[in-house]
Design an enzyme around this catalytic site. Sequence first.
Site: not given
Ligand SMILES: *Cc1c(COP(=O)(O)O)cnc(C)c1O
Length: 431
Positions: A130, A238
């Site tokens: 990420y 997510k």
């Molecule tokens: C979105 C995401 C993050 C970061 O998370 P946030 O809630 O935006 O800080 C980390 N790892 C993955 C795989 C992601 O999709």
Amino acid sequence: MPKEKHQPDHGRKLKPESRMMSYGYHPEWSEGAIKCPVFQTSTFVFRSAEQGKAFFEVAYGLRAARPKEKSGLIYSRINNPDLEILEDRLSLWEEAEDCAVFESGMGAITTAFLEFLKPGDLILTSAPLYGGTDHFLHSFLPKIGIESMEFQPRQEGADIIKQLEASGKQDRLAMIYIETPANPTNALIDIEACRAIADRYSKEGKRVLVAVDNTYMGPLWQHPLKHGADLVLYSATKYIGGHSDVIAGACLGSGELIHRVKGLRTFMGNMAGPWTGWLLLRSLETLKVRMEQQAANAEKVAAWLTKHPKVEKVYYLGLLTPEDGQQYRIYRKQHNSPGAMMAFDINGGADGQDSERLAFRFLNRLKLIKLAVSLGSTESLAEHPATMTHIGVGAHHRAEMNITEKLIRLSIGVEDYGDIIWDIDQALGEG
Ligand SMILES: *Cc1c(COP(=O)(O)O)cnc(C)c1O
């Protein structure tokens, strides 16, 4: 507030989805309210000075909690009922001993890095990661003397060990950190193989940790702790949040490790606030129905995409077959669903410029599916990794990982699958 971690489950081992509406909360704590309120409070009143003293002794680790002694509520940077109940419920999905929730996924990931790594250490990671995680690893950690080294998804364990030994840094290895499936191509990494590498370099008193960012698959479709991971990390923004209306994160693992994570969180001050906690409690009640609907829709969309003349290749776990060898074996071992993330190569233009134009044309023509990054939410989303989420990945690496101009990533939502397919079809079409 008294806290009973292990509420009676009526003599039956109830499934997490049956417990999400009530676990960890008693209506009598709040005038009989069936739902846990938002405990929008910064501090908590002690019943007596003696009680306040006891709470602090345990919170600061001056003594261990006595049998049956509950850790008390002191101040919302240390703890808050919305957070604690959320942590208990997330632990149920993961079958983890404990959980710490954060105001973002990055908060969870960076706090885990800072707690378990120290100057001189080496962290071995999968690629691509990420973007935010990658930036922290390469721009911040070197400033405090922590080095990272990456391996590619299809590299076998023996090859990774060879790479480590060739660097001469193997004795400094402190953590293996992976994202599986990899974003956006769904390439898989074997968690058990990472555990074996970590064990090889663990010493008495120094366990090399395996940490897995399970954002793409969890907490329903992949359970890294069962395959030997020590820590599971989430962007709860997510699937867990699932409605594109909150940023949050979580870290799960053994009581011992999460105690350390919570300790640092208290002083970094990046714990989730009560309102974030409440929103996620609400989200967790529908986690399973949302994720299952998303996965069912994704299966239909992927099958349809494979037949479309303008689609060259589809990257979706449900399309793996025994011919895919190692990838298929990992899929069968680690997953109980192909999930709801996919990507596809749009057919057409010979050179990169032309492919980008075709991909942008498709994205700009979508009517129902939204053009946005992020994933796992109720609405379907589409984006262009090469110029958006993965623009920071070097061109050479992008090509190696199939992140080309013709690649489009889709996160499938809960809409009617016929409508999703209709939208993709009209956006791919002529005119
Ligand atoms: C979105 C995401 C993050 C970061 O998370 P946030 O809630 O935006 O800080 C980390 N790892 C993955 C795989 C992601 O999709």
